[in-house]
Scaffold this motif. Structure first.
Motif, PDB file in Angstrom:
ATOM      1  N   LYS A 136      -4.884  11.342   3.503  1.00 20.47           N
ATOM      2  CA  LYS A 136      -3.897  12.269   2.956  1.00 20.47           C
ATOM      3  C   LYS A 136      -4.436  13.066   1.776  1.00 20.47           C
ATOM      4  N   ARG A 137      -5.707  12.792   1.391  1.00 23.53           N
ATOM      5  CA  ARG A 137      -6.371  13.473   0.280  1.00 23.53           C
ATOM      6  C   ARG A 137      -5.563  13.340  -1.013  1.00 23.53           C
ATOM      7  N   VAL A 138      -5.212  12.117  -1.323  1.00 19.55           N
ATOM      8  CA  VAL A 138      -4.434  11.821  -2.529  1.00 19.55           C
ATOM      9  C   VAL A 138      -5.395  11.486  -3.666  1.00 19.55           C
ATOM     10  N   SER A 139      -5.364  12.282  -4.711  1.00 17.46           N
ATOM     11  CA  SER A 139      -6.244  12.059  -5.855  1.00 17.46           C
ATOM     12  C   SER A 139      -5.760  10.866  -6.686  1.00 17.46           C
ATOM     13  N   LEU A 140      -6.722  10.056  -7.110  1.00 16.14           N
ATOM     14  CA  LEU A 140      -6.427   8.922  -7.979  1.00 16.14           C
ATOM     15  C   LEU A 140      -6.933   9.162  -9.399  1.00 16.14           C
ATOM     16  N   ALA A 194       0.826  -1.207   0.000  1.00 13.54           N
ATOM     17  CA  ALA A 194       0.000   0.000   0.000  1.00 13.54           C
ATOM     18  C   ALA A 194       0.860   1.257   0.000  1.00 13.54           C
ATOM     19  N   LEU A 195       1.911   1.264   0.804  1.00 10.90           N
ATOM     20  CA  LEU A 195       2.796   2.429   0.866  1.00 10.90           C
ATOM     21  C   LEU A 195       3.555   2.631  -0.429  1.00 10.90           C
ATOM     22  N   ASP A 196       3.985   1.531  -1.041  1.00  7.69           N
ATOM     23  CA  ASP A 196       4.699   1.643  -2.316  1.00  7.69           C
ATOM     24  C   ASP A 196       3.790   2.267  -3.378  1.00  7.69           C
ATOM     25  N   MET A 197       2.546   1.783  -3.439  1.00  8.53           N
ATOM     26  CA  MET A 197       1.586   2.348  -4.392  1.00  8.53           C
ATOM     27  C   MET A 197       1.346   3.830  -4.109  1.00  8.53           C
ATOM     28  N   LEU A 198       1.098   4.146  -2.834  1.00  6.60           N
ATOM     29  CA  LEU A 198       0.792   5.520  -2.455  1.00  6.60           C
ATOM     30  C   LEU A 198       1.931   6.462  -2.821  1.00  6.60           C
ATOM     31  N   GLU A 199       3.154   6.091  -2.482  1.00  8.16           N
ATOM     32  CA  GLU A 199       4.291   6.979  -2.736  1.00  8.16           C
ATOM     33  C   GLU A 199       4.505   7.209  -4.220  1.00  8.16           C
ATOM     34  N   ARG A 200       4.328   6.164  -5.025  1.00  9.23           N
ATOM     35  CA  ARG A 200       4.490   6.334  -6.475  1.00  9.23           C
ATOM     36  C   ARG A 200       3.386   7.223  -7.046  1.00  9.23           C
ATOM     37  N   ILE A 201       2.169   7.058  -6.550  1.00  9.01           N
ATOM     38  CA  ILE A 201       1.071   7.916  -7.006  1.00  9.01           C
ATOM     39  C   ILE A 201       1.344   9.367  -6.631  1.00  9.01           C
ATOM     40  N   GLN A 202       1.789   9.589  -5.415  1.00 10.29           N
ATOM     41  CA  GLN A 202       2.086  10.956  -4.979  1.00 10.29           C
ATOM     42  C   GLN A 202       3.185  11.585  -5.834  1.00 10.29           C
TER      43      GLN A 202
END
Length: 282
Positions: A76-80, A37-45
């Motif tokens: 974190k309000r990260v847009s997908l 999950a963190l790997d996905m999140l960081e790459r998206i960010q």
């Protein structure tokens, strides 16, 4: 000593020292899910900051990462909106049609329940960015990947035969070179007896009759085209196959062994998966 005996005798320390693919060991199964999950999140960010698309091939198996990723994105309000998920595979019925979303084993239904419906509607990716391979439209997967500029990361797990997605080893008697195998595209195929058996243990309490005989899978071609490969192992029964893919030869008999030839592949495994596959009667 034959290869079977060799793999049985490989200690955790030897496995990690001699692995032909980079390996990271985490403590627990829960750590596996958070790592993905963190790997996905960081790459998206990172891609969002650069105003770039994030193009991922994603699995259902492992499964626990999606609820964690949804929670992180919401907090974190990260847009997908610029994220594309290409799901690896889906079970098919006897007429070679995807099983309905209402079926307990439907991967599409799982993604709705465990991820898409949990992300804030203001953040979640549009439905056209949520792609499953479909019978009769197999070639559209590669076409769309090319339109998007390629796959950033292929995520996934490893099956008991060493399969990635549902790319099974060739059946006995089927001749196929390594190059032919690595070029296999998205396609419909029959699941192996081994895969149906282990999936019945993990998903149907051992009731093998409940596991479909057919599937559609994204191909070796698409997975190996990814710029980065991150595969995770969290099952105790993966102790044997992890040794084959990390220490053995590159061969269609172990599809995940092709990661040895990828410029940026990495295995993340729970600590108990690195332990030797010692026999035990019980």
């Amino acid at each position: 000593m034959d290869s079977r005996q060799k793999f049985e005798c490989v200690s955790k320390e030897q496995l990690l020292a001699e692995a032909k693919v980079p390996v990271e060991v985490v403590d627990t199964e829960d750590d596996i899910y958070y790592h993905m999950a963190l790997d996905m999140l960081e790459r998206i960010q990172q891609n969002n900051a650069a105003q770039k698309n994030s193009v991922f091939i994603v699995p259902v198996g492992p499964v626990g990462q999606y609820r964690r990723l949804a929670k992180m994105c919401n907090e974190k309000r990260v847009s997908l909106k610029k994220v594309w998920f290409f799901n690896m595979d889906e079970y098919l019925d006897e007429d070679l049609r995807p099983i309905p979303k209402s079926h307990p084993l439907s991967f599409a239904g799982f993604m709705d329940r465990e991820f898409y419906e949990l992300v804030d509607p203001q953040l979640v990716m549009p439905e056209e960015n949520r792609i499953f391979p479909m019978p009769g439209h197999e070639g559209e997967i590669w076409e769309k990947i090319c339109q998007l500029g390629g796959v950033d990361v292929a995520y996934g797990g490893i099956g008991i035969t060493g399969h990635i997605a549902f790319n099974e080893p060739p059946e006995p008697g089927v001749e196929m070179t390594a190059e032919e195998f690595r070029q296999l595209p998205t396609r419909v195929l029959a699941l192996s007896r081994e895969t149906r058996t282990i999936n019945s243990v993990t998903a149907a309490n051992g009731y093998i009759d409940y596991i479909p005989h057919y599937c559609i899978t994204i191909g070796m071609k698409e997975i190996l085209s990814a710029r980065h490969i991150r595969f995770y192992m969290n099952r105790t029964w993966q102790k044997g196959i992890v040794r084959k893919l990390l220490l053995g030869d590159v061969t269609p008999a172990v599809p995940s062994s092709f990661f040895q030839q990828h410029p940026d592949a990495k295995m993340i495994i729970a600590s108990y998966v690195a332990e030797p596959p010692v026999g035990q009667l019980r």
